[in-house]
Design a protein around this motif. Structure first.
Motif, PDB file in Angstrom:
ATOM      1  N   LEU A  55       0.831  -1.198   0.000  1.00  0.00           N
ATOM      2  CA  LEU A  55       0.000   0.000   0.000  1.00  0.00           C
ATOM      3  C   LEU A  55       0.869   1.252   0.000  1.00  0.00           C
ATOM      4  CD1 LEU A  55      -2.574  -1.005   2.753  1.00  0.00           C
ATOM      5  CD2 LEU A  55      -2.849  -1.203   0.292  1.00  0.00           C
ATOM      6  N   THR A  56       0.385   2.286  -0.659  1.00  0.00           N
ATOM      7  CA  THR A  56       1.049   3.584  -0.627  1.00  0.00           C
ATOM      8  C   THR A  56       0.054   4.582  -0.072  1.00  0.00           C
ATOM      9  OG1 THR A  56       2.357   2.993  -2.557  1.00  0.00           O
ATOM     10  CG2 THR A  56       2.230   5.317  -1.995  1.00  0.00           C
ATOM     11  N   ILE A  57       0.418   5.226   1.018  1.00  0.00           N
ATOM     12  CA  ILE A  57      -0.455   6.202   1.660  1.00  0.00           C
ATOM     13  C   ILE A  57       0.229   7.563   1.612  1.00  0.00           C
ATOM     14  CG2 ILE A  57      -1.553   6.872   3.832  1.00  0.00           C
ATOM     15  CD1 ILE A  57      -1.828   3.913   4.471  1.00  0.00           C
ATOM     16  N   ILE A  92      -6.594  -4.411  12.479  1.00  0.00           N
ATOM     17  CA  ILE A  92      -5.320  -3.970  11.916  1.00  0.00           C
ATOM     18  C   ILE A  92      -4.450  -3.375  13.018  1.00  0.00           C
ATOM     19  CG2 ILE A  92      -4.210  -2.425  10.267  1.00  0.00           C
ATOM     20  CD1 ILE A  92      -6.783  -2.582   8.602  1.00  0.00           C
ATOM     21  N   THR A  93      -3.211  -3.853  13.097  1.00  0.00           N
ATOM     22  CA  THR A  93      -2.243  -3.325  14.054  1.00  0.00           C
ATOM     23  C   THR A  93      -1.163  -2.595  13.266  1.00  0.00           C
ATOM     24  OG1 THR A  93      -2.642  -5.223  15.487  1.00  0.00           O
ATOM     25  CG2 THR A  93      -0.688  -3.912  15.937  1.00  0.00           C
ATOM     26  N   SER A 102       8.878   3.029   4.828  1.00  0.00           N
ATOM     27  CA  SER A 102       8.152   1.773   4.676  1.00  0.00           C
ATOM     28  C   SER A 102       7.949   1.120   6.038  1.00  0.00           C
ATOM     29  CB  SER A 102       8.925   0.823   3.762  1.00  0.00           C
ATOM     30  OG  SER A 102       8.999   1.355   2.464  1.00  0.00           O
ATOM     31  N   TYR A 103       6.767   0.579   6.226  1.00  0.00           N
ATOM     32  CA  TYR A 103       6.404  -0.067   7.490  1.00  0.00           C
ATOM     33  C   TYR A 103       5.619  -1.335   7.186  1.00  0.00           C
ATOM     34  CZ  TYR A 103       7.468   4.578   9.320  1.00  0.00           C
ATOM     35  OH  TYR A 103       8.088   5.753   9.638  1.00  0.00           O
ATOM     36  N   GLU A 104       5.386  -2.137   8.214  1.00  0.00           N
ATOM     37  CA  GLU A 104       4.566  -3.331   8.066  1.00  0.00           C
ATOM     38  C   GLU A 104       3.415  -3.273   9.058  1.00  0.00           C
ATOM     39  OE1 GLU A 104       6.869  -6.890   8.375  1.00  0.00           O
ATOM     40  OE2 GLU A 104       7.647  -6.675   6.343  1.00  0.00           O
ATOM     41  N   ALA A 105       2.205  -3.484   8.534  1.00  0.00           N
ATOM     42  CA  ALA A 105       1.011  -3.529   9.372  1.00  0.00           C
ATOM     43  C   ALA A 105       0.522  -4.972   9.417  1.00  0.00           C
ATOM     44  CB  ALA A 105      -0.073  -2.632   8.802  1.00  0.00           C
ATOM     45  N   GLY A 115      -2.123 -11.701   8.497  1.00  0.00           N
ATOM     46  CA  GLY A 115      -1.346 -11.358   7.313  1.00  0.00           C
ATOM     47  C   GLY A 115      -0.580 -10.074   7.558  1.00  0.00           C
ATOM     48  N   THR A 116       0.475  -9.867   6.788  1.00  0.00           N
ATOM     49  CA  THR A 116       1.292  -8.674   6.921  1.00  0.00           C
ATOM     50  C   THR A 116       1.197  -7.862   5.635  1.00  0.00           C
ATOM     51  OG1 THR A 116       2.804  -9.895   8.337  1.00  0.00           O
ATOM     52  CG2 THR A 116       3.602  -7.838   7.442  1.00  0.00           C
ATOM     53  N   VAL A 117       0.920  -6.569   5.797  1.00  0.00           N
ATOM     54  CA  VAL A 117       0.791  -5.670   4.648  1.00  0.00           C
ATOM     55  C   VAL A 117       1.924  -4.663   4.707  1.00  0.00           C
ATOM     56  CG1 VAL A 117      -0.678  -3.957   3.541  1.00  0.00           C
ATOM     57  CG2 VAL A 117      -1.707  -5.900   4.683  1.00  0.00           C
ATOM     58  N   LYS A 118       2.602  -4.459   3.561  1.00  0.00           N
ATOM     59  CA  LYS A 118       3.656  -3.452   3.493  1.00  0.00           C
ATOM     60  C   LYS A 118       3.012  -2.096   3.213  1.00  0.00           C
ATOM     61  CE  LYS A 118       7.029  -6.759   1.930  1.00  0.00           C
ATOM     62  NZ  LYS A 118       7.653  -7.359   0.764  1.00  0.00           N
TER      63      LYS A 118
END
Length: 132
Positions: A55-57, A92-93, A102-105, A115-118
């Protein structure tokens, strides 16, 4: 036996362990296990999809790359919905995201399956191009 006969059975909290009641219980447990297996399979498939998502925020950024406020689970949930993946913001954490990068949620899919989302946080306005 008096407690069961006088209180539990009349209240509907217990039944007499007859052969038919045992068969009904066994069938209910079998159906429950089948539903549980389907939920686990669906959650694992969703977790696999989430692991592949990036994801790009965009966020407002001040000097030195600091974000005004922070990126929240609600923003990550909205970005996931835009990609066609449904996730509740409560599941979601997100780490404390206060700078670009860049982070991982982590997204909880079902009980112990996650699951892990970048998540990549970028500046809301693009850098100005030098005049030629």
């Amino acid at each position: 036996s008096g407690y069961g006969r006088n209180y539990l059975i009349p209240q509907g909290k217990a039944v007499i362990a007859s052969p038919s009641a045992k068969k009904i219980l066994a069938e209910n447990l079998k159906q429950q296990a089948h539903k549980e297996a389907k939920l686990i399979a669906d959650a694992e498939a969703l977790a696999a999809k989430l692991n592949a998502v990036e994801l790009t925020i965009a966020a407002k950024v001040g000097e030195k790359g600091k974000i005004y406020g922070s990126v929240t689970a609600a923003q990550v949930a909205e970005a996931l919905e835009a990609k066609g993946l449904a996730a509740d913001k409560k599941d979601i954490t997100v780490p404390a995201i206060k700078e670009l990068g860049s982070y991982e949620a982590t997204v909880k899919c079902y009980k112990t399956i996650a699951g892990t989302v970048k998540v990549t946080v970028v500046d809301e306005k693009p850098a100005e191009q030098p005049a030629e």
